[in-house]
Design a protein around this motif. Structure first.
Motif, mmCIF file in Angstrom:
data_model
loop_
_atom_site.group_PDB
_atom_site.id
_atom_site.type_symbol
_atom_site.label_atom_id
_atom_site.label_comp_id
_atom_site.label_asym_id
_atom_site.label_seq_id
_atom_site.Cartn_x
_atom_site.Cartn_y
_atom_site.Cartn_z
ATOM 1 N N VAL A 146 0.828 -1.203 0.000
ATOM 2 C CA VAL A 146 0.000 0.000 0.000
ATOM 3 C C VAL A 146 0.863 1.254 0.000
ATOM 4 C CG1 VAL A 146 -1.657 1.332 1.358
ATOM 5 C CG2 VAL A 146 -1.991 -1.109 1.062
ATOM 6 N N VAL A 147 1.866 1.302 0.861
ATOM 7 C CA VAL A 147 2.736 2.476 0.945
ATOM 8 C C VAL A 147 3.494 2.680 -0.366
ATOM 9 C CG1 VAL A 147 4.792 3.417 2.090
ATOM 10 C CG2 VAL A 147 2.942 2.444 3.443
ATOM 11 N N THR A 148 4.003 1.617 -0.942
ATOM 12 C CA THR A 148 4.726 1.717 -2.211
ATOM 13 C C THR A 148 3.815 2.255 -3.302
ATOM 14 O OG1 THR A 148 6.187 -0.087 -1.590
ATOM 15 C CG2 THR A 148 6.036 0.421 -3.930
ATOM 16 N N TYR A 149 2.592 1.766 -3.361
ATOM 17 C CA TYR A 149 1.642 2.248 -4.360
ATOM 18 C C TYR A 149 1.362 3.736 -4.183
ATOM 19 C CZ TYR A 149 -2.655 2.934 -6.946
ATOM 20 O OH TYR A 149 -3.600 3.429 -7.798
ATOM 21 N N ILE A 150 1.113 4.157 -2.958
ATOM 22 C CA ILE A 150 0.788 5.561 -2.684
ATOM 23 C C ILE A 150 1.965 6.465 -3.042
ATOM 24 C CG2 ILE A 150 0.337 7.219 -0.830
ATOM 25 C CD1 ILE A 150 -1.383 4.987 0.481
ATOM 26 N N VAL A 151 3.161 6.091 -2.635
ATOM 27 C CA VAL A 151 4.345 6.910 -2.933
ATOM 28 C C VAL A 151 4.595 6.980 -4.434
ATOM 29 C CG1 VAL A 151 6.861 7.021 -2.666
ATOM 30 C CG2 VAL A 151 5.425 6.568 -0.685
ATOM 31 N N THR A 152 4.483 5.860 -5.110
ATOM 32 C CA THR A 152 4.712 5.830 -6.557
ATOM 33 C C THR A 152 3.686 6.691 -7.286
ATOM 34 O OG1 THR A 152 5.641 3.616 -6.387
ATOM 35 C CG2 THR A 152 4.920 4.319 -8.564
ATOM 36 N N GLU A 153 2.431 6.563 -6.934
ATOM 37 C CA GLU A 153 1.397 7.382 -7.581
ATOM 38 C C GLU A 153 1.605 8.867 -7.285
ATOM 39 O OE1 GLU A 153 -1.059 6.614 -9.815
ATOM 40 O OE2 GLU A 153 -0.003 4.711 -9.879
ATOM 41 N N GLY A 154 2.057 9.183 -6.095
ATOM 42 C CA GLY A 154 2.358 10.573 -5.754
ATOM 43 C C GLY A 154 3.458 11.140 -6.630
ATOM 44 N N ARG A 155 4.484 10.357 -6.866
ATOM 45 C CA ARG A 155 5.581 10.796 -7.749
ATOM 46 C C ARG A 155 5.092 11.000 -9.175
ATOM 47 N NH1 ARG A 155 10.368 6.749 -5.902
ATOM 48 N NH2 ARG A 155 10.782 7.717 -3.879
ATOM 49 N N ILE A 156 4.270 10.095 -9.648
ATOM 50 C CA ILE A 156 3.733 10.210 -11.008
ATOM 51 C C ILE A 156 2.880 11.462 -11.125
ATOM 52 C CG2 ILE A 156 2.106 9.164 -12.647
ATOM 53 C CD1 ILE A 156 3.181 6.414 -11.648
ATOM 54 N N ASP A 157 2.024 11.702 -10.137
ATOM 55 C CA ASP A 157 1.176 12.898 -10.151
ATOM 56 C C ASP A 157 2.012 14.171 -10.092
ATOM 57 O OD1 ASP A 157 -0.998 11.227 -10.244
ATOM 58 O OD2 ASP A 157 -1.536 11.475 -8.128
ATOM 59 N N LYS A 158 3.044 14.178 -9.266
ATOM 60 C CA LYS A 158 3.921 15.347 -9.150
ATOM 61 C C LYS A 158 4.575 15.659 -10.489
ATOM 62 C CE LYS A 158 8.089 16.949 -6.854
ATOM 63 N NZ LYS A 158 9.179 16.582 -5.938
ATOM 64 N N GLU A 159 5.048 14.648 -11.163
ATOM 65 C CA GLU A 159 5.688 14.828 -12.473
ATOM 66 C C GLU A 159 4.688 15.349 -13.495
ATOM 67 O OE1 GLU A 159 8.831 14.933 -15.101
ATOM 68 O OE2 GLU A 159 8.926 14.406 -12.979
ATOM 69 N N ALA A 160 3.478 14.816 -13.485
ATOM 70 C CA ALA A 160 2.448 15.254 -14.432
ATOM 71 C C ALA A 160 2.075 16.716 -14.202
ATOM 72 C CB ALA A 160 1.215 14.363 -14.323
ATOM 73 N N VAL A 161 1.925 17.113 -12.947
ATOM 74 C CA VAL A 161 1.593 18.503 -12.636
ATOM 75 C C VAL A 161 2.734 19.424 -13.053
ATOM 76 C CG1 VAL A 161 1.216 20.131 -10.729
ATOM 77 C CG2 VAL A 161 -0.033 17.975 -10.798
ATOM 78 N N GLY A 162 3.966 19.006 -12.804
ATOM 79 C CA GLY A 162 5.120 19.801 -13.213
ATOM 80 C C GLY A 162 5.175 19.992 -14.713
ATOM 81 N N ASN A 163 4.920 18.933 -15.459
ATOM 82 C CA ASN A 163 4.910 19.023 -16.922
ATOM 83 C C ASN A 163 3.791 19.925 -17.419
ATOM 84 O OD1 ASN A 163 7.107 17.314 -17.152
ATOM 85 N ND2 ASN A 163 5.866 15.493 -17.510
ATOM 86 N N ALA A 164 2.616 19.804 -16.823
ATOM 87 C CA ALA A 164 1.485 20.648 -17.229
ATOM 88 C C ALA A 164 1.773 22.116 -16.940
ATOM 89 C CB ALA A 164 0.209 20.196 -16.514
ATOM 90 N N ALA A 165 2.347 22.398 -15.774
ATOM 91 C CA ALA A 165 2.668 23.787 -15.417
ATOM 92 C C ALA A 165 3.698 24.365 -16.385
ATOM 93 C CB ALA A 165 3.189 23.852 -13.988
ATOM 94 N N GLU A 166 4.662 23.556 -16.758
ATOM 95 C CA GLU A 166 5.686 24.007 -17.711
ATOM 96 C C GLU A 166 5.064 24.312 -19.074
ATOM 97 O OE1 GLU A 166 9.387 21.895 -19.899
ATOM 98 O OE2 GLU A 166 9.370 21.737 -17.707
ATOM 99 N N LYS A 167 4.145 23.484 -19.526
ATOM 100 C CA LYS A 167 3.496 23.711 -20.820
ATOM 101 C C LYS A 167 2.607 24.950 -20.786
ATOM 102 C CE LYS A 167 3.863 19.014 -22.408
ATOM 103 N NZ LYS A 167 3.259 17.815 -22.865
ATOM 104 N N VAL A 168 1.924 25.159 -19.669
ATOM 105 C CA VAL A 168 1.099 26.361 -19.527
ATOM 106 C C VAL A 168 1.984 27.604 -19.576
ATOM 107 C CG1 VAL A 168 -0.347 27.679 -17.918
ATOM 108 C CG2 VAL A 168 -0.815 25.253 -18.313
ATOM 109 N N GLN A 169 3.122 27.567 -18.872
ATOM 110 C CA GLN A 169 4.038 28.707 -18.880
ATOM 111 C C GLN A 169 4.594 28.940 -20.282
ATOM 112 O OE1 GLN A 169 4.640 30.866 -16.258
ATOM 113 N NE2 GLN A 169 5.502 32.049 -17.929
ATOM 114 N N ASP A 170 4.914 27.874 -21.002
ATOM 115 C CA ASP A 170 5.392 28.015 -22.381
ATOM 116 C C ASP A 170 4.327 28.668 -23.268
ATOM 117 O OD1 ASP A 170 7.778 26.838 -21.657
ATOM 118 O OD2 ASP A 170 7.292 24.857 -22.525
#
Length: 81
Positions: A47-71
């Motif tokens: 459970v902990v591994t799943y939660i941490v992994t999904e959190g990392r994936i979400d963080k990366e996706a939000v970072g990419n989206a923010a970068e594209k919006v800024q571009d």
């Protein structure tokens, strides 16, 4: 962040479960208790591994989206970064 990555390692928790199981056997704990504790460690780790992994994936996706919006904003306003 490195510490959290290590805590989410399934290998680490499998090793911890092995050590705990071994110590429980050495000290003569009931086999049912040993099985329950080992099962709980493995389940919690999953459970902990799943939660941490999904959190990392979400963080990366939000970072990419923010970068594209800024571009896009820079493109529309004519700003060059």
């Amino acid at each position: 962040m490195e510490f959290l990555r290590k805590l989410s390692s399934r290998k680490l928790w499998a090793a911890v479960a092995g050590v705990v199981t071994g110590l429980a056997m050495v000290f003569g704990l009931d086999e049912g208790i040993i099985t329950s504790v080992s099962g709980a460690v493995v389940a919690l780790t999953s459970v902990v591994t799943y939660i941490v992994t999904e959190g990392r994936i979400d963080k990366e996706a939000v970072g990419n989206a923010a970068e594209k919006v800024q571009d896009a904003i820079d493109e529309v306003t004519g700003n060059d970064a």
